[in-house]
Design a protein around this motif. Structure first.
Motif, PDB file in Angstrom:
ATOM      1  N   ILE A 219       0.851  -1.186   0.000  1.00  0.00           N
ATOM      2  CA  ILE A 219       0.000   0.000   0.000  1.00  0.00           C
ATOM      3  C   ILE A 219       0.886   1.235   0.000  1.00  0.00           C
ATOM      4  CG2 ILE A 219      -1.660   1.340   1.338  1.00  0.00           C
ATOM      5  CD1 ILE A 219      -2.880  -1.249   2.283  1.00  0.00           C
TER       6      ILE A 219
ATOM      7  N   ASN B 141       0.613   5.225   0.401  1.00  0.00           N
ATOM      8  CA  ASN B 141      -0.256   6.303   0.863  1.00  0.00           C
ATOM      9  C   ASN B 141       0.515   7.607   0.745  1.00  0.00           C
ATOM     10  OD1 ASN B 141      -2.038   8.002   2.097  1.00  0.00           O
ATOM     11  ND2 ASN B 141      -2.302   6.749   3.930  1.00  0.00           N
TER      12      ASN B 141
ATOM     13  N   ILE C 221      -3.123   0.609  -3.892  1.00  0.00           N
ATOM     14  CA  ILE C 221      -2.802  -0.752  -3.471  1.00  0.00           C
ATOM     15  C   ILE C 221      -2.454  -1.566  -4.712  1.00  0.00           C
ATOM     16  CG2 ILE C 221      -5.205  -1.502  -3.499  1.00  0.00           C
ATOM     17  CD1 ILE C 221      -4.377  -3.335  -1.078  1.00  0.00           C
TER      18      ILE C 221
ATOM     19  N   ARG D   5      -8.814   2.777   6.097  1.00  0.00           N
ATOM     20  CA  ARG D   5      -8.037   1.834   6.904  1.00  0.00           C
ATOM     21  C   ARG D   5      -7.600   0.661   6.037  1.00  0.00           C
ATOM     22  NH1 ARG D   5     -12.126   0.616  11.299  1.00  0.00           N
ATOM     23  NH2 ARG D   5     -11.352  -1.433  10.754  1.00  0.00           N
ATOM     24  N   GLU D   6      -6.439   0.142   6.332  1.00  0.00           N
ATOM     25  CA  GLU D   6      -5.894  -0.975   5.567  1.00  0.00           C
ATOM     26  C   GLU D   6      -6.798  -2.200   5.670  1.00  0.00           C
ATOM     27  OE1 GLU D   6      -1.887  -3.712   5.689  1.00  0.00           O
ATOM     28  OE2 GLU D   6      -1.709  -1.592   6.196  1.00  0.00           O
TER      29      GLU D   6
END
Length: 157
Positions: free
Chosen positions: A101, A103, A110, A146-147
Motif C-alpha cells: 500500500i 499512501n 494498493i 483503513r488498511e
C-alpha cells in the motif's frame, strides 16, 4: 534454463516483494552468464560487418546466432534490470494475497497479487476502485481508508 519464474519476479517487483524478485533474477543471471559473453561478442562482430541495418538478421544467422540465443540474451538483460531495480521494499500478506500500500496523503494505491484468483473483477468503491485481472490487483482510493477495510474490499471481489 533457470529463468522460468522471471515473470513471477516482475510481479513480485511490482507489488514490492523485491527480495524474492532479486533472488529469482540472480538465479537466472547465474544460469545464463557463461553463454551470454560468447553471444554478445558474435553480435558485436556482426554489427561491425553489416553495412545496412536490414541485413543484420541475415548475417546473424550466417554466424550461427539463432532465436534461442537472442531470447537468452533478452532474458539475461531483463534479469539484470530486475536485480538492479529491486530495492528494500517489503510487501504484506493476508491469506493468499500479497500486497503493498502506497499512501501519499491524498490518494491510497494498493498493488497486489493473488495466486488463486482468475478472471476479471472490478469493484467501485465510494471514493475509489479496485480491479483484479488474473491474480494482479490494483486499486486507488481518494482520502483516508483503513488498511483492514481495503483488504476486506479486495476479498469481497
Amino acid at each position: 534454463m533457470d529463468c522460468e519464474k522471471i515473470s513471477l519476479a516482475l510481479i513480485y517487483l511490482w507489488i514490492g516483494e523485491s527480495n524474492d524478485a532479486k533472488d529469482i533474477a540472480k538465479n537466472c543471471i547465474e544460469t545464463l552468464r557463461d553463454s551470454i559473453t560468447d553471444i554478445r561478442e558474435k553480435i558485436k562482430e556482426v554489427k561491425i560487418k553489416v553495412e545496412d541495418e536490414y541485413l543484420l538478421p541475415y548475417y546473424l544467422r550466417n554466424e550461427g546466432i539463432n532465436s534461442d540465443d537472442l531470447v537468452k540474451l533478452g532474458l539475461y538483460e531483463l534479469a539484470r534490470r530486475i536485480q538492479l531495480f529491486s530495492g528494500d521494499l517489503k510487501s504484506k500478506e493476508y491469506n493468499s494475497i500479497k500486497y503493498s500500500i502506497i499512501n501519499n496523503g491524498y490518494k491510497v494505491v494498493i498493488k497486489g497479487f493473488c495466486k488463486d484468483c482468475n478472471g476479471y473483477k472490478f469493484k467501485e468503491l465510494k471514493n475509489g476502485f479496485i480491479v483484479q485481472l488474473d491474480g494482479l490487483i490494483y486499486g486507488e482510493v481518494i482520502g483516508n481508508i483503513r488498511e483492514e477495510d481495503l483488504i476486506k474490499e479486495i476479498k469481497s471481489l
